[in-house]
Enzyme design. Structure first.
Site, PDB file in Angstrom:
ATOM      1  N   HIS A  36       7.656  -8.305   4.308  1.00  0.00           N
ATOM      2  CA  HIS A  36       7.999  -9.185   3.189  1.00  0.00           C
ATOM      3  C   HIS A  36       9.470  -9.595   3.178  1.00  0.00           C
ATOM      4  O   HIS A  36       9.900 -10.288   2.259  1.00  0.00           O
ATOM      5  CB  HIS A  36       7.646  -8.466   1.869  1.00  0.00           C
ATOM      6  CG  HIS A  36       6.342  -7.736   1.931  1.00  0.00           C
ATOM      7  ND1 HIS A  36       5.148  -8.387   2.140  1.00  0.00           N
ATOM      8  CD2 HIS A  36       6.036  -6.404   1.879  1.00  0.00           C
ATOM      9  CE1 HIS A  36       4.167  -7.484   2.170  1.00  0.00           C
ATOM     10  NE2 HIS A  36       4.686  -6.274   2.031  1.00  0.00           N
ATOM     11  N   ILE A  56      -2.758  -1.594   5.942  1.00  0.00           N
ATOM     12  CA  ILE A  56      -3.750  -0.617   5.491  1.00  0.00           C
ATOM     13  C   ILE A  56      -4.319  -1.034   4.139  1.00  0.00           C
ATOM     14  O   ILE A  56      -5.529  -1.027   3.928  1.00  0.00           O
ATOM     15  CB  ILE A  56      -3.070   0.770   5.386  1.00  0.00           C
ATOM     16  CG1 ILE A  56      -2.574   1.216   6.767  1.00  0.00           C
ATOM     17  CG2 ILE A  56      -4.027   1.796   4.788  1.00  0.00           C
ATOM     18  CD1 ILE A  56      -1.576   2.360   6.721  1.00  0.00           C
ATOM     19  N   TYR A  96      -2.965   4.632   0.604  1.00  0.00           N
ATOM     20  CA  TYR A  96      -2.904   4.618   2.076  1.00  0.00           C
ATOM     21  C   TYR A  96      -3.851   5.611   2.753  1.00  0.00           C
ATOM     22  O   TYR A  96      -3.887   5.687   3.976  1.00  0.00           O
ATOM     23  CB  TYR A  96      -1.456   4.870   2.536  1.00  0.00           C
ATOM     24  CG  TYR A  96      -0.480   3.820   2.041  1.00  0.00           C
ATOM     25  CD1 TYR A  96      -0.619   2.487   2.421  1.00  0.00           C
ATOM     26  CD2 TYR A  96       0.556   4.150   1.183  1.00  0.00           C
ATOM     27  CE1 TYR A  96       0.257   1.515   1.962  1.00  0.00           C
ATOM     28  CE2 TYR A  96       1.445   3.186   0.719  1.00  0.00           C
ATOM     29  CZ  TYR A  96       1.288   1.873   1.107  1.00  0.00           C
ATOM     30  OH  TYR A  96       2.148   0.914   0.649  1.00  0.00           O
ATOM     31  N   ARG A 138      -2.032  -6.405  -4.667  1.00  0.00           N
ATOM     32  CA  ARG A 138      -0.915  -5.593  -5.139  1.00  0.00           C
ATOM     33  C   ARG A 138       0.186  -6.478  -5.736  1.00  0.00           C
ATOM     34  O   ARG A 138      -0.064  -7.608  -6.129  1.00  0.00           O
ATOM     35  CB  ARG A 138      -0.425  -4.713  -3.982  1.00  0.00           C
ATOM     36  CG  ARG A 138      -1.546  -3.780  -3.452  1.00  0.00           C
ATOM     37  CD  ARG A 138      -1.075  -2.892  -2.341  1.00  0.00           C
ATOM     38  NE  ARG A 138      -0.038  -1.967  -2.786  1.00  0.00           N
ATOM     39  CZ  ARG A 138       0.726  -1.256  -1.950  1.00  0.00           C
ATOM     40  NH1 ARG A 138       0.556  -1.364  -0.640  1.00  0.00           N
ATOM     41  NH2 ARG A 138       1.643  -0.440  -2.430  1.00  0.00           N
TER      42      ARG A 138
HETATM   43  O1  CA2 Z   1      -0.600  -1.765   3.480  1.00  0.00           O
HETATM   44  C1  CA2 Z   1       0.213  -1.630   4.402  1.00  0.00           C
HETATM   45  O2  CA2 Z   1      -0.092  -1.214   5.512  1.00  0.00           O
HETATM   46  C2  CA2 Z   1       1.697  -1.925   4.141  1.00  0.00           C
HETATM   47  O3  CA2 Z   1       2.212  -2.552   5.325  1.00  0.00           O
HETATM   48  C3  CA2 Z   1       2.373  -0.607   3.904  1.00  0.00           C
HETATM   49  C4  CA2 Z   1       3.847  -0.730   3.519  1.00  0.00           C
HETATM   50  C5  CA2 Z   1       4.024  -1.707   2.373  1.00  0.00           C
HETATM   51  O4  CA2 Z   1       5.395  -1.910   2.102  1.00  0.00           O
HETATM   52  C6  CA2 Z   1       3.369  -3.053   2.667  1.00  0.00           C
HETATM   53  O5  CA2 Z   1       3.527  -3.886   1.545  1.00  0.00           O
HETATM   54  C7  CA2 Z   1       1.902  -2.877   2.982  1.00  0.00           C
HETATM   55  C8  CA2 Z   1       4.406   0.631   3.072  1.00  0.00           C
HETATM   56  C9  CA2 Z   1       4.247   1.704   4.081  1.00  0.00           C
HETATM   57  C10 CA2 Z   1       4.598   3.007   3.430  1.00  0.00           C
HETATM   58  O6  CA2 Z   1       3.652   3.944   3.839  1.00  0.00           O
HETATM   59  C11 CA2 Z   1       3.553   5.106   3.149  1.00  0.00           C
HETATM   60  C12 CA2 Z   1       2.523   5.929   3.485  1.00  0.00           C
HETATM   61  C13 CA2 Z   1       2.354   7.097   2.816  1.00  0.00           C
HETATM   62  C14 CA2 Z   1       3.230   7.458   1.813  1.00  0.00           C
HETATM   63  C15 CA2 Z   1       4.276   6.629   1.482  1.00  0.00           C
HETATM   64  C16 CA2 Z   1       4.442   5.451   2.170  1.00  0.00           C
END
Ligand code: CA2
Length: 151
Positions: free
Chosen positions: A85, A107, A23, A113
């Site tokens: 999802h 992001i 991220y 993935r």
């Molecule tokens: O890629 C993306 O933006 C997601 O929406 C991010 C979600 C994930 O569940 C999607 O599949 C894709 C997760 C967000 C969690 O963000 C974090 C950022 C930093 C550290 C931990 C989690």
């Protein structure tokens, strides 16, 4: 001045603090500052909202749907996080408010993935989708949304 909403879902408050390989190291505060500045450049007033709660996100979509219908908003850049999802409720909220333009933004490249990230309940209700450009995707989504609004 018309408004534009940056909406972030669960765990995106952790942005920049963990999992930088997936991220990046930009924080949510950085993203919101960039979004606000870019919106101002386009003549728009940004509102930024993040919640870890599905119902709060549904409420915000309803509120923004009313503002859009009143001609006060151009729409939403929305990263629904993991609710992407799972959430029929967010799908129904976007559909339910009518024509509200929502740009679904991720992001990471969710298609690179795990298989469970390949399906989105949001995409069929979205006006556009930005995936895999890191946090730059929020800016790209805003530009696309503004273009759709004729700006
Ligand atoms: O890629 C993306 O933006 C997601 O929406 C991010 C979600 C994930 O569940 C999607 O599949 C894709 C997760 C967000 C969690 O963000 C974090 C950022 C930093 C550290 C931990 C989690």
């Amino acid at each position: 001045m018309k408004k534009v909403l940056l909406l972030n879902g669960p765990n995106l408050n952790l942005l920049g603090t963990r999992e930088p390989a997936t991220y990046g190291s930009t924080t949510l505060a950085d993203v919101e500052a960039m979004f606000t500045a870019e919106a101002a450049r386009l003549g728009l007033a940004a509102e930024c909202f993040q919640s870890n709660h599905e119902g709060a996100l549904v409420d915000k979509i309803h509120e923004t749907g009313r503002a859009f219908a009143a001609g006060e908003s151009i729409g939403v850049v929305f990263n629904p996080g993991a609710y992407t999802h799972t959430s029929v409720a967010l799908h129904d909220a976007i559909k339910g408010v009518g024509n509200l333009p929502v740009i679904e933004t991720h992001i990471s490249n969710v298609h690179q993935r795990e298989a469970f990230r390949h399906h989105s309940y949001i995409s069929p209700a979205a006006a556009g989708i930005v995936v895999g450009f890191g946090t730059d995707g929020y800016r790209l989504a805003l530009l696309g949304l503004a273009r759709k609004a004729g700006l």
